[in-house]
Design an enzyme around this catalytic site. Structure first.
Site, PDB file in Angstrom:
ATOM      1  N   TYR A 144       0.863  -1.178   0.000  1.00  0.00           N
ATOM      2  CA  TYR A 144       0.000   0.000   0.000  1.00  0.00           C
ATOM      3  C   TYR A 144       0.900   1.228   0.000  1.00  0.00           C
ATOM      4  O   TYR A 144       1.858   1.304   0.775  1.00  0.00           O
ATOM      5  CB  TYR A 144      -0.861  -0.013   1.272  1.00  0.00           C
ATOM      6  CG  TYR A 144      -1.691   1.246   1.468  1.00  0.00           C
ATOM      7  CD1 TYR A 144      -2.985   1.319   0.972  1.00  0.00           C
ATOM      8  CD2 TYR A 144      -1.180   2.349   2.145  1.00  0.00           C
ATOM      9  CE1 TYR A 144      -3.749   2.462   1.136  1.00  0.00           C
ATOM     10  CE2 TYR A 144      -1.938   3.505   2.313  1.00  0.00           C
ATOM     11  CZ  TYR A 144      -3.215   3.546   1.811  1.00  0.00           C
ATOM     12  OH  TYR A 144      -3.962   4.680   1.969  1.00  0.00           O
ATOM     13  N   GLU A 231      -3.610   7.421  -4.065  1.00  0.00           N
ATOM     14  CA  GLU A 231      -3.445   6.162  -3.341  1.00  0.00           C
ATOM     15  C   GLU A 231      -3.306   4.991  -4.305  1.00  0.00           C
ATOM     16  O   GLU A 231      -4.096   4.860  -5.231  1.00  0.00           O
ATOM     17  CB  GLU A 231      -4.670   5.942  -2.447  1.00  0.00           C
ATOM     18  CG  GLU A 231      -4.640   4.651  -1.670  1.00  0.00           C
ATOM     19  CD  GLU A 231      -5.908   4.470  -0.836  1.00  0.00           C
ATOM     20  OE1 GLU A 231      -5.844   4.698   0.381  1.00  0.00           O
ATOM     21  OE2 GLU A 231      -6.950   4.127  -1.417  1.00  0.00           O
TER      22      GLU A 231
END
Ligand code: GDP
Ligand code: MN
Length: 428
Positions: A144, A231
């Site tokens: 991530y 993101e």
């Protein structure tokens, strides 16, 4: 269709404000606001990231099963010879995977079936109108990595985790230590050593150069697009060149970008990336009339003109013991129709128990506002007490009109706020 069921399903949980992940230190002055950053579709986000040089695998967008079939056919039988394709719902909610909106297919037929199924879905209430079709990645490990505006620190915060993939929300909650946080320098940006530190701490030393490029690219994209979130989840190490063989590569398999809508004027072409499905009809209507509509949590609807007056009005409502339900800034020079539109929007909010209209006439003419209010009230089907204070240009004319129409008025702002709060209490 049995094969479909056998395909893996994936997904992140919910779509929450990532600045929460920054931890408790972060001040959230705007917590009471329901800000509406402009979220954009994965395919659009990927296009923006590609333009900043980020490693995004090729993809196509399809609006029908036939288009998806054609796209899959190009990928499966074209130069790339993908063994499978991935078909992904393009909706602005997280957890598409878990909801069944991300699926693999191995043939043209299967791609068409899968696309048909996904295009027929609604995910968390949103109908799927488009799918992204891409060569399926052979994932070795998911990470991530996100850049987010950390308002408390007044810096861009880079957050990374080796626990990427669909459970990142849970990681943030149960194991916040597993999230690495690095602030970019406000003047120098993310420096090389910071990007390297992130890469090492995520265990991406084997892909150092690529990881540094992605980390710096996310921060660069934040600045280039006035984004408040960029993101990548998953940022994935993938195997290329078939099973067992080939090289590993670091790629952005998913992308989520949200844009600061106050900065949209600097990016005229981004306006088109807004997804109408993502906006409440009231917000669309407000924008159409050039009204800034800010949603709050109390019971008193406020119509004002000008940002400073809005802030003052909020403060005085609070001082009088009330809580604003919202404020609608009708701006300078508003005509009767804009006032009437603002009033309709306020009245459409069930939580509003009283309305405070506070207008300082400069370019805006008091009598125009009064006409708008009178017109709006003549059409309202809900009886909500209203207190009006209009000063400045044509205030006398406004006062006369309002009196004739039996409106409750107030001479001072304190008095208006107190009356509105009392009316809201009485309405309970
Ligand atoms: P989200 O659920 O809305 O975040 O959608 P993602 O694009 O992140 O997809 C969810 C999950 O599906 C990812 O974490 C991956 O595990 C998986 N996934 C996405 N694309 C591919 C792919 O090309 N190949 C494989 N094998 N899995 C994928
Ligand atoms: Mn994802």
């Amino acid at each position: 269709m049995a094969r479909l069921a056998a395909l893996k399903e994936y997904g992140e949980a919910t779509n929450r404000d990532r600045s929460r992940f920054a931890g408790p230190r972060v001040a959230r002055p705007a917590a009471a606001y329901h800000r509406r950053p402009v979220k954009i579709q994965e395919a659009d986000a990927k296009k923006l990231l590609l333009a900043q040089g980020l490693p995004v695998p090729p993809y196509e967008v399809a609006r029908s099963p036939a288009e998806a079939r054609a796209a899959a056919s190009r990928l499966l039988h074209g130069a790339g010879h993908a063994r499978q394709v991935v078909i992904k719902a393009q909706v602005l909610v997280g957890g598409r995977g878990k909801a069944g909106g991300v699926k693999l297919a191995s043939s043209d037929d299967e791609a068409e079936h899968v696309a048909d199924a996904i295009l027929g879905m609604t995910i968390k209430g949103i109908p799927v109108r488009k799918v992204l079709v891409a060569p399926a990645a052979d994932i070795v490990r998911e990470y991530y990595l996100a850049a987010v505006l950390d308002r408390g620190a007044r810096r861009i915060l880079l957050m990374g985790s080796a626990e990427g993939g669909v459970e990142i929300e849970q990681v943030a909650e149960t194991n916040p230590g597993a999230i690495v946080r690095i602030h970019a320098d406000p003047l120098l940006g993310l420096r090389d050593w910071q990007a390297r530190e992130m890469a090492f701490r995520l265990g991406l030393a084997g892909h150092l150069k690529a990881a540094v490029g992605v980390a710096k690219g996310l921060v660069k994209s934040m600045l280039a697009y006035d984004a408040d979130l960029v993101e990548i989840n998953p940022l994935a190490v993938v195997r290329e060149g078939g099973p067992g063989g080939g090289e590993e590569r670091l790629v952005c398999l998913d992308a989520k970008v949200s844009l600061d809508d106050s900065a949209l004027f600097r990016h005229p072409d981004h306006e088109a990336l807004r997804d109408p499905d993502d906006e409440a009809p009231a917000d669309v209507e407000a924008r159409r009339h050039d009204i800034s509509f800010i949603h709050l949590e109390g019971t008193i609807g406020c119509m004002v003109n000008g940002a400073g007056l809005a802030m003052t009005t909020m403060d005085l409502v609070k001082r009088a013991g009330g809580e604003p339900a919202n404020f609608l800034d009708i701006g300078g020079g508003a005509k009767a129709d804009r006032v009437a539109a603002a009033m309709r929007l306020i009245l459409a909010e069930p939580k509003v128990e009283a309305i405070l209209v506070n207008i300082f006439g400069g370019i805006t003419r008091g009598d125009e506002v009064a006409h708008g209010l009178i017109e709006a009230r003549s059409r309202q089907d809900r009886d909500v007490p209203m207190v009006v204070r209009i000063v400045g240009t044509n205030a006398e004319e406004a006062a006369r009109l309002l009196e004739e129409a039996h409106f409750a008025t107030a001479a001072s702002l304190d008095e208006a706020a107190a009356k509105a709060v009392a009316a809201a209490r009485a309405a309970r």
